[in-house]
Design a protein around this motif. Sequence first.
Motif, PDB file in Angstrom:
ATOM      1  N   TYR A 190      -5.931   5.924  -6.840  1.00 50.16           N
ATOM      2  CA  TYR A 190      -6.211   4.705  -7.595  1.00 50.16           C
ATOM      3  C   TYR A 190      -6.552   3.531  -6.669  1.00 50.16           C
ATOM      4  N   MET A 191      -5.985   3.528  -5.469  1.00 49.13           N
ATOM      5  CA  MET A 191      -6.157   2.403  -4.537  1.00 49.13           C
ATOM      6  C   MET A 191      -7.402   2.618  -3.663  1.00 49.13           C
ATOM      7  N   HIS A 192      -8.529   2.786  -4.294  1.00 51.97           N
ATOM      8  CA  HIS A 192      -9.751   3.077  -3.541  1.00 51.97           C
ATOM      9  C   HIS A 192     -10.242   1.877  -2.726  1.00 51.97           C
ATOM     10  N   ASP A 193      -9.756   0.682  -3.036  1.00 46.80           N
ATOM     11  CA  ASP A 193     -10.151  -0.507  -2.272  1.00 46.80           C
ATOM     12  C   ASP A 193      -9.188  -0.802  -1.116  1.00 46.80           C
ATOM     13  N   GLY A 194      -8.232   0.109  -0.889  1.00 43.28           N
ATOM     14  CA  GLY A 194      -7.292  -0.082   0.208  1.00 43.28           C
ATOM     15  C   GLY A 194      -6.101  -0.923  -0.181  1.00 43.28           C
ATOM     16  N   GLY A 195      -5.286  -1.271   0.798  1.00 45.45           N
ATOM     17  CA  GLY A 195      -4.103  -2.087   0.555  1.00 45.45           C
ATOM     18  C   GLY A 195      -2.822  -1.349   0.917  1.00 45.45           C
ATOM     19  N   HIS A 227      -2.530   3.255   4.432  1.00 48.80           N
ATOM     20  CA  HIS A 227      -1.677   2.486   3.521  1.00 48.80           C
ATOM     21  C   HIS A 227      -0.287   2.315   4.126  1.00 48.80           C
ATOM     22  N   GLU A 254      -0.851  -8.027   0.936  1.00 47.57           N
ATOM     23  CA  GLU A 254      -1.801  -6.922   0.930  1.00 47.57           C
ATOM     24  C   GLU A 254      -1.343  -5.739   0.079  1.00 47.57           C
ATOM     25  N   ARG A 256      -1.118  -3.419  -2.835  1.00 51.34           N
ATOM     26  CA  ARG A 256      -2.001  -3.153  -3.975  1.00 51.34           C
ATOM     27  C   ARG A 256      -1.552  -1.959  -4.804  1.00 51.34           C
ATOM     28  N   GLU A 280      -3.351 -10.285  -8.652  1.00 48.94           N
ATOM     29  CA  GLU A 280      -4.171  -9.234  -8.067  1.00 48.94           C
ATOM     30  C   GLU A 280      -4.008  -7.937  -8.862  1.00 48.94           C
ATOM     31  N   ASN A 281      -5.023  -7.065  -8.772  1.00 44.69           N
ATOM     32  CA  ASN A 281      -4.979  -5.782  -9.465  1.00 44.69           C
ATOM     33  C   ASN A 281      -4.103  -4.817  -8.680  1.00 44.69           C
ATOM     34  N   LYS A 283      -1.914  -1.372  -8.728  1.00 42.55           N
ATOM     35  CA  LYS A 283      -1.744  -0.107  -9.442  1.00 42.55           C
ATOM     36  C   LYS A 283      -0.284   0.325  -9.367  1.00 42.55           C
TER      37      LYS A 283
END
Length: 366
Positions: A190-195, A227, A254, A256, A280-281, A283
Amino acid sequence: MGRVTINDVAEKAQVSVGTVHRAIYGKAGVSKVVRERILEIASELNYHPNRVASTLRKKPLNIVIAFPEPSSDNRYFYGRLWNACKEERELFDSHNCNVIQLPYDDKEAGSFVSDISRILLQYKNSIDGMLIGGKIWSENILLATQIYEDPYNVPLITIGEDFDNINCLASIQSDHISDGRMAAELLCTYMHDGGDILLFGGDITMHSNRENATAFEQYVNTYYPEHKIYKVFGDSADHSIPDRVAALLQEKTEIRGMYSVSARGTMHVVDGLKRSGIKENIKIIGSDLYQETADYLRNGQIQSIIYKNPQKQARVGIHLLMDYLLWGNRPVNQRQRLTSIIVNRANVDRYFPASAELELEEMENI
């Protein structure tokens, strides 16, 4: 293959064990059609009940069921265990069982010890079997060990937890390592944008929480090392957890993704995100399915649930104990690990319909 058991007949006939018992022994409460189908399946499977053991037993079986009391924070997981016991009332009744309910306070080290000691004294060591679950303190482990050994020699099945020092007939629980790995894979996908990740590891004195959290962390570190993981621990009844989660989210901007290894902890994580004020989005993967988490899924507040199905755990334990007490069939596997289910918004209605009312009713005698 091992000897066919009454559970095998019930599973193939898609009826309860109690119904099979009544059909085979000609008791009332079973229609002619159902009775004939059960007898046909029993013959097909070459099932031979132990009639001697059944007919010789005149006194009731005294069975103790000891789980944490299903109130407040405990209603999410342990309430489902008690519900499963109520669902098996037919099985207990059909086999002349006297079920002694022991809802103890798992927040007090002496509660289990004093309650079970009272029961053993009352029944003068005539307890035939026990099912226990929940947080077992060191004092409780010592007593439980004594129960299974001389002078008690009581067949014991544990539900939901693994206790290294207890010699039990069987231990039934979810596969905590698989649970942690599934959660890690889901969350990182789900965390394809990193974080970074916040892991709520629950009560580290409980084997289930430790094993789950460790498997989660190891999986992320191995396959998704980009991560970073920040951890929060605590008994799920600790109401400071949401504030600690909020503070960590505000400090580590950071983050996410979040995962909770426990049922109640899932609510703490969601509450902590609300208190943080962060938009912030983020998950979230939670644990176990009940009214609040089902609503979180439908509202998009969390993305997935690792559903450990505590009611199934209890039912499996009950049937293993009864099979042993009635027919002498010892479980093939002492450590039984049930596979959890991944539930998200797309399939939540299958496991928890929007109209479902699964809140635990006031406890009744089983």
